[in-house]
Design a protein around this motif. Structure first.
Motif, PDB file in Angstrom:
ATOM      1  N   MET A   1       0.837  -1.219   0.000  1.00  0.00           N
ATOM      2  CA  MET A   1       0.000   0.000   0.000  1.00  0.00           C
ATOM      3  C   MET A   1       0.858   1.250   0.000  1.00  0.00           C
ATOM      4  O   MET A   1       0.620   2.188  -0.727  1.00  0.00           O
ATOM      5  CB  MET A   1      -0.931  -0.011   1.210  1.00  0.00           C
ATOM      6  N   GLU A   2       1.912   1.209   0.863  1.00  0.00           N
ATOM      7  CA  GLU A   2       2.761   2.390   0.958  1.00  0.00           C
ATOM      8  C   GLU A   2       3.469   2.651  -0.363  1.00  0.00           C
ATOM      9  O   GLU A   2       3.626   3.776  -0.797  1.00  0.00           O
ATOM     10  CB  GLU A   2       3.767   2.218   2.098  1.00  0.00           C
ATOM     11  N   GLU A   3       3.928   1.535  -1.049  1.00  0.00           N
ATOM     12  CA  GLU A   3       4.606   1.693  -2.320  1.00  0.00           C
ATOM     13  C   GLU A   3       3.643   2.231  -3.381  1.00  0.00           C
ATOM     14  O   GLU A   3       4.004   3.060  -4.204  1.00  0.00           O
ATOM     15  CB  GLU A   3       5.173   0.346  -2.775  1.00  0.00           C
ATOM     16  N   GLU A   4       2.414   1.752  -3.290  1.00  0.00           N
ATOM     17  CA  GLU A   4       1.411   2.181  -4.276  1.00  0.00           C
ATOM     18  C   GLU A   4       1.168   3.678  -4.200  1.00  0.00           C
ATOM     19  O   GLU A   4       0.929   4.330  -5.227  1.00  0.00           O
ATOM     20  CB  GLU A   4       0.117   1.408  -4.030  1.00  0.00           C
ATOM     21  N   TYR A   5       1.236   4.212  -2.999  1.00  0.00           N
ATOM     22  CA  TYR A   5       0.913   5.629  -2.818  1.00  0.00           C
ATOM     23  C   TYR A   5       2.141   6.494  -2.536  1.00  0.00           C
ATOM     24  O   TYR A   5       2.007   7.607  -2.091  1.00  0.00           O
ATOM     25  CB  TYR A   5      -0.083   5.784  -1.669  1.00  0.00           C
ATOM     26  N   SER A   6       3.324   5.969  -2.765  1.00  0.00           N
ATOM     27  CA  SER A   6       4.515   6.780  -2.518  1.00  0.00           C
ATOM     28  C   SER A   6       4.681   7.812  -3.631  1.00  0.00           C
ATOM     29  O   SER A   6       4.327   7.577  -4.783  1.00  0.00           O
ATOM     30  CB  SER A   6       5.756   5.888  -2.449  1.00  0.00           C
ATOM     31  N   VAL A   7       5.201   8.967  -3.265  1.00  0.00           N
ATOM     32  CA  VAL A   7       5.430  10.044  -4.235  1.00  0.00           C
ATOM     33  C   VAL A   7       6.817  10.621  -3.994  1.00  0.00           C
ATOM     34  O   VAL A   7       7.394  10.481  -2.914  1.00  0.00           O
ATOM     35  CB  VAL A   7       4.374  11.166  -4.106  1.00  0.00           C
ATOM     36  N   ASP A   8       7.325  11.252  -5.007  1.00  0.00           N
ATOM     37  CA  ASP A   8       8.611  11.938  -4.892  1.00  0.00           C
ATOM     38  C   ASP A   8       8.381  13.261  -4.160  1.00  0.00           C
ATOM     39  O   ASP A   8       7.665  14.138  -4.677  1.00  0.00           O
ATOM     40  CB  ASP A   8       9.174  12.196  -6.296  1.00  0.00           C
ATOM     41  N   PRO A   9       8.951  13.424  -2.954  1.00  0.00           N
ATOM     42  CA  PRO A   9       8.712  14.655  -2.180  1.00  0.00           C
ATOM     43  C   PRO A   9       9.089  15.916  -2.945  1.00  0.00           C
ATOM     44  O   PRO A   9       8.412  16.948  -2.819  1.00  0.00           O
ATOM     45  CB  PRO A   9       9.603  14.467  -0.952  1.00  0.00           C
ATOM     46  N   ALA A  10      10.151  15.852  -3.738  1.00  0.00           N
ATOM     47  CA  ALA A  10      10.581  17.044  -4.488  1.00  0.00           C
ATOM     48  C   ALA A  10       9.527  17.439  -5.520  1.00  0.00           C
ATOM     49  O   ALA A  10       9.207  18.623  -5.686  1.00  0.00           O
ATOM     50  CB  ALA A  10      11.927  16.775  -5.167  1.00  0.00           C
ATOM     51  N   GLN A  11       8.980  16.436  -6.216  1.00  0.00           N
ATOM     52  CA  GLN A  11       7.926  16.724  -7.206  1.00  0.00           C
ATOM     53  C   GLN A  11       6.658  17.243  -6.526  1.00  0.00           C
ATOM     54  O   GLN A  11       6.010  18.169  -7.020  1.00  0.00           O
ATOM     55  CB  GLN A  11       7.610  15.456  -8.000  1.00  0.00           C
ATOM     56  N   LEU A  12       6.319  16.623  -5.399  1.00  0.00           N
ATOM     57  CA  LEU A  12       5.126  17.057  -4.653  1.00  0.00           C
ATOM     58  C   LEU A  12       5.291  18.490  -4.159  1.00  0.00           C
ATOM     59  O   LEU A  12       4.356  19.291  -4.243  1.00  0.00           O
ATOM     60  CB  LEU A  12       4.864  16.123  -3.474  1.00  0.00           C
ATOM     61  N   LEU A  13       6.480  18.808  -3.657  1.00  0.00           N
ATOM     62  CA  LEU A  13       6.750  20.161  -3.162  1.00  0.00           C
ATOM     63  C   LEU A  13       6.529  21.186  -4.265  1.00  0.00           C
ATOM     64  O   LEU A  13       5.847  22.203  -4.066  1.00  0.00           O
ATOM     65  CB  LEU A  13       8.186  20.235  -2.636  1.00  0.00           C
ATOM     66  N   GLU A  14       7.067  20.917  -5.449  1.00  0.00           N
ATOM     67  CA  GLU A  14       6.934  21.860  -6.561  1.00  0.00           C
ATOM     68  C   GLU A  14       5.488  21.975  -7.021  1.00  0.00           C
ATOM     69  O   GLU A  14       4.960  23.079  -7.224  1.00  0.00           O
ATOM     70  CB  GLU A  14       7.826  21.408  -7.716  1.00  0.00           C
ATOM     71  N   ALA A  15       4.812  20.805  -7.173  1.00  0.00           N
ATOM     72  CA  ALA A  15       3.429  20.812  -7.673  1.00  0.00           C
ATOM     73  C   ALA A  15       2.469  21.432  -6.659  1.00  0.00           C
ATOM     74  O   ALA A  15       1.561  22.194  -7.030  1.00  0.00           O
ATOM     75  CB  ALA A  15       3.003  19.383  -8.005  1.00  0.00           C
ATOM     76  N   ALA A  16       2.648  21.113  -5.370  1.00  0.00           N
ATOM     77  CA  ALA A  16       1.768  21.655  -4.334  1.00  0.00           C
ATOM     78  C   ALA A  16       1.936  23.156  -4.197  1.00  0.00           C
ATOM     79  O   ALA A  16       0.957  23.900  -4.016  1.00  0.00           O
ATOM     80  CB  ALA A  16       2.056  20.972  -2.999  1.00  0.00           C
ATOM     81  N   SER A  17       3.181  23.613  -4.295  1.00  0.00           N
ATOM     82  CA  SER A  17       3.436  25.056  -4.209  1.00  0.00           C
ATOM     83  C   SER A  17       2.770  25.790  -5.367  1.00  0.00           C
ATOM     84  O   SER A  17       2.151  26.842  -5.188  1.00  0.00           O
ATOM     85  CB  SER A  17       4.942  25.308  -4.211  1.00  0.00           C
ATOM     86  N   ASP A  18       2.886  25.210  -6.571  1.00  0.00           N
ATOM     87  CA  ASP A  18       2.241  25.806  -7.747  1.00  0.00           C
ATOM     88  C   ASP A  18       0.724  25.808  -7.606  1.00  0.00           C
ATOM     89  O   ASP A  18       0.062  26.807  -7.910  1.00  0.00           O
ATOM     90  CB  ASP A  18       2.658  25.023  -8.996  1.00  0.00           C
ATOM     91  N   PHE A  19       0.176  24.697  -7.131  1.00  0.00           N
ATOM     92  CA  PHE A  19      -1.272  24.576  -6.961  1.00  0.00           C
ATOM     93  C   PHE A  19      -1.792  25.562  -5.916  1.00  0.00           C
ATOM     94  O   PHE A  19      -2.837  26.189  -6.094  1.00  0.00           O
ATOM     95  CB  PHE A  19      -1.612  23.137  -6.539  1.00  0.00           C
ATOM     96  N   ALA A  20      -1.048  25.697  -4.812  1.00  0.00           N
ATOM     97  CA  ALA A  20      -1.482  26.578  -3.719  1.00  0.00           C
ATOM     98  C   ALA A  20      -1.507  28.036  -4.129  1.00  0.00           C
ATOM     99  O   ALA A  20      -2.318  28.821  -3.620  1.00  0.00           O
ATOM    100  CB  ALA A  20      -0.573  26.385  -2.509  1.00  0.00           C
ATOM    101  N   HIS A  21      -0.624  28.406  -5.053  1.00  0.00           N
ATOM    102  CA  HIS A  21      -0.523  29.817  -5.445  1.00  0.00           C
ATOM    103  C   HIS A  21      -1.158  30.106  -6.804  1.00  0.00           C
ATOM    104  O   HIS A  21      -0.992  31.190  -7.341  1.00  0.00           O
ATOM    105  CB  HIS A  21       0.949  30.244  -5.459  1.00  0.00           C
ATOM    106  N   ARG A  22      -1.905  29.127  -7.313  1.00  0.00           N
ATOM    107  CA  ARG A  22      -2.584  29.347  -8.584  1.00  0.00           C
ATOM    108  C   ARG A  22      -3.654  30.425  -8.409  1.00  0.00           C
ATOM    109  O   ARG A  22      -4.467  30.352  -7.483  1.00  0.00           O
ATOM    110  CB  ARG A  22      -3.232  28.038  -9.054  1.00  0.00           C
ATOM    111  N   PRO A  23      -3.680  31.442  -9.274  1.00  0.00           N
ATOM    112  CA  PRO A  23      -4.637  32.547  -9.091  1.00  0.00           C
ATOM    113  C   PRO A  23      -6.081  32.112  -9.338  1.00  0.00           C
ATOM    114  O   PRO A  23      -6.352  31.167 -10.086  1.00  0.00           O
ATOM    115  CB  PRO A  23      -4.180  33.583 -10.114  1.00  0.00           C
ATOM    116  N   GLY A  24      -6.990  32.823  -8.718  1.00  0.00           N
ATOM    117  CA  GLY A  24      -8.413  32.574  -8.930  1.00  0.00           C
ATOM    118  C   GLY A  24      -8.919  31.389  -8.142  1.00  0.00           C
ATOM    119  O   GLY A  24      -8.162  30.675  -7.482  1.00  0.00           O
ATOM    120  N   SER A  25     -10.239  31.178  -8.214  1.00  0.00           N
ATOM    121  CA  SER A  25     -10.841  30.046  -7.518  1.00  0.00           C
ATOM    122  C   SER A  25     -10.593  28.774  -8.319  1.00  0.00           C
ATOM    123  O   SER A  25     -10.479  28.812  -9.547  1.00  0.00           O
ATOM    124  CB  SER A  25     -12.343  30.271  -7.334  1.00  0.00           C
TER     125      SER A  25
END
Length: 524
Positions: free
Chosen positions: A1-25
């Protein structure tokens, strides 16, 4: 289960930061696309181990918050309640705040609130929210209070927020006895916020004796800052339309009266107490629920304080006038101010036309506008015969004791002052013209009409709107008087008022056209 849902922290950091600061609703589609790339269990797992990756928590928390605020994201929350519980008890204040926000999303965005409330019960979420409120930092406490307010607004959840037994750990009175001074202030603030939701929630608060906590906080301390904090909460509570009914069942009104009358109390405490008492008495049902002796006592206390301060232009003096104006905003209150012997409204009339103290005059003009009925609905503007006679007498007496001689002279002098005073003057005229004696005197003064119909008099939005409403009130009173509307003497005034009303409240810019300039030629 853990392997199935593992993610690269560096990729997540970049994508989450972009998503959090995306303009508009964000749309449901955006949330789905993000979670298709980074499944929610993987994001939550990464968040729990974020200490190993600097900056990851600061990116993931706002990202998840935005996801849960979408309909799609909120629909996932019921499947991740264990995560919510872990978040509410986390060491990180950011994660705690996220968990509180998630609860708010569960309650407000989920289509079936019965399931949401059932989950709150099943997982014991409410005690954890209270813990966040009392012990969390400022942002956590605010997010927790928001979630609790949403929960309390649902009738099905009333038993959760207001348990019947004071022995319950979640009973707010029980909790207030045990928590820190800061936690107690937060609980008091929560009670006031819940009180404002509806009359039914206020009734539950009253039944649970929770308003007594506010009383006790004032009675058991001489700390000015603590008392001032409670007074600010009372000011917020007094804004609720149903406040007078429930405050009348406590000693809070008597406490306000004691503070106003106390010479030992700090000036700021007396000032706030006067304004809050006035606010409570401004409610339409205040005179139905608050006993007459209490009303008389607080009015006498405010009068005495004003008489002592009337030669000053102080904040306390202005607060006394504001309180009288609040009382006078209701039909019963205005009648009371004009029917006492001597009329309490005399202080307001005297100060309203006293140009020696700007702040005091401004406060008095607004107060007199309230008494005259500017804030009341049309059929409640004109008062009882006794009150109306006293209002007319007070204004005529004031005019006769000045160089202005007539009420219209006083009003003209107001309109010739600065914009703040003028705006208060518009409000006063709007209320007064419902009386034939004032209307007749005013429309006979061409200078007043010229100022009122001039669309260039005011340059600020609030001033423009006040002037326009004033024109509407005069015209409405004019056409309702068959005597005046049929008199050809005033026909041109009706036309001017109609034109001013037709133009609307905002500045009507004139068409600027290129004009030929003709001049003599320079000769040597």
């Amino acid at each position: 289960m853990e392997e199935e849902y593992s993610v690269d922290p560096a990729q997540l950091l970049e994508a989450a930061s972009d998503f959090a600061h995306r303009p508009g609703s964000l749309s449901d589609t955006s949330a789905q696309e993000f979670l298709a790339r980074f499944p929610l269990p993987a994001v939550i797992s990464a968040l729990q181990t974020s200490a190993d990756y600097p900056g990851l928590e600061n990116a993931v928390v706002p990202c998840l918050e935005r996801i849960f605020k979408t309909k799609y994201g909120a629909s996932l929350i019921p499947h991740f309640m264990p995560f919510v519980l872990v978040g509410l008890g986390a060491d990180s204040q950011n994660v705690k705040r996220l968990a509180c926000v998630t609860v708010s999303c569960l309650l407000s965005e989920n289509t079936d609130r019965r399931i949401s409330i059932q989950l709150i019960r099943q997982y014991g979420v409410y005690p954890l929210l209270l813990s966040c409120l009392v012990d969390g930092d400022e942002q956590v406490a605010a997010a927790s209070a928001d979630a609790i307010k949403i929960l309390a607004s649902y009738p099905e959840a009333m038993g959760i927020v207001f348990p019947s037994s004071t022995n319950e750990a979640t009973h707010l009175e029980n909790l207030a006895r045990k928590c820190s001074p800061l936690g107690r202030v937060r609980l008091l603030a929560l009670i006031v916020r819940l009180f404002s939701i509806s009359s039914s929630v206020a009734s539950e608060i009253s039944k649970s004796n929770l308003l007594n906590l506010l009383e006790a906080e004032v009675r058991n301390t001489e700390d000015t800052l603590v008392i001032l904090s409670v007074l600010e909460l009372l000011a917020e509570l007094a804004e609720a339309q149903h406040s007078a009914e429930f405050v009348s069942r406590t000693s809070l009104f008597q406490i306000l009266c004691s503070i106003i009358s106390s010479e030992a109390a700090e000036t700021i405490l007396r000032s706030r107490a006067m304004v809050i008492a006035g606010r409570l008495l401004s409610k339409g049902d205040a005179f139905e629920f608050i006993d007459g002796s209490s009303i008389t006592s607080v009015l006498s206390a405010i009068e005495r304080k004003f008489e002592f301060l009337q030669s000053q232009d102080s904040d306390e003096c202005e607060c006394a006038l504001e309180a009288l104006g609040q009382i006078g905003s209701s039909f019963q209150g205005a009648t009371l101010l004009l029917s006492t012997s001597p009329p309490a409204a005399r202080h307001v009339v005297d100060a309203a036309f006293d140009r020696q103290h700007h702040g005091k005059q401004l406060a008095a003009l607004h107060a007199l506008g309230n008494i005259a009925g500017e804030t009341r609905v049309e059929n409640n503007v004109v008062l009882s015969n006794t009150a109306e006679e006293n209002l007319k007498r007070l204004i005529y007496e004031k005019a006769s004791n000045t160089s202005k001689l007539t009420p219209s002279g006083l009003l003209l002098s107001i309109l010739q002052q600065d914009s703040e005073i003028r705006m208060a003057g518009y409000r006063l005229i709007t209320g007064l013209v419902a009386r034939p004696w004032c209307l007749m005197d005013l429309i006979s003064r061409s200078e007043i009409i010229s100022i009122l119909v001039d669309t260039y008099t005011e340059t600020k939005k609030i001033g423009m709107e006040s002037r326009h409403r004033c024109c509407e009130a005069i015209y409405r009173a004019f056409v309702s008087s068959s005597k005046l509307s049929s008199d050809p003497t005033f026909a041109d005034i009706a036309v001017k008022l109609q034109e001013a009303i037709r133009k609307g409240p905002y500045l009507a810019t004139k068409q600027s056209e290129v004009q030929p300039v003709v001049m003599t030629a320079d000769r040597f």
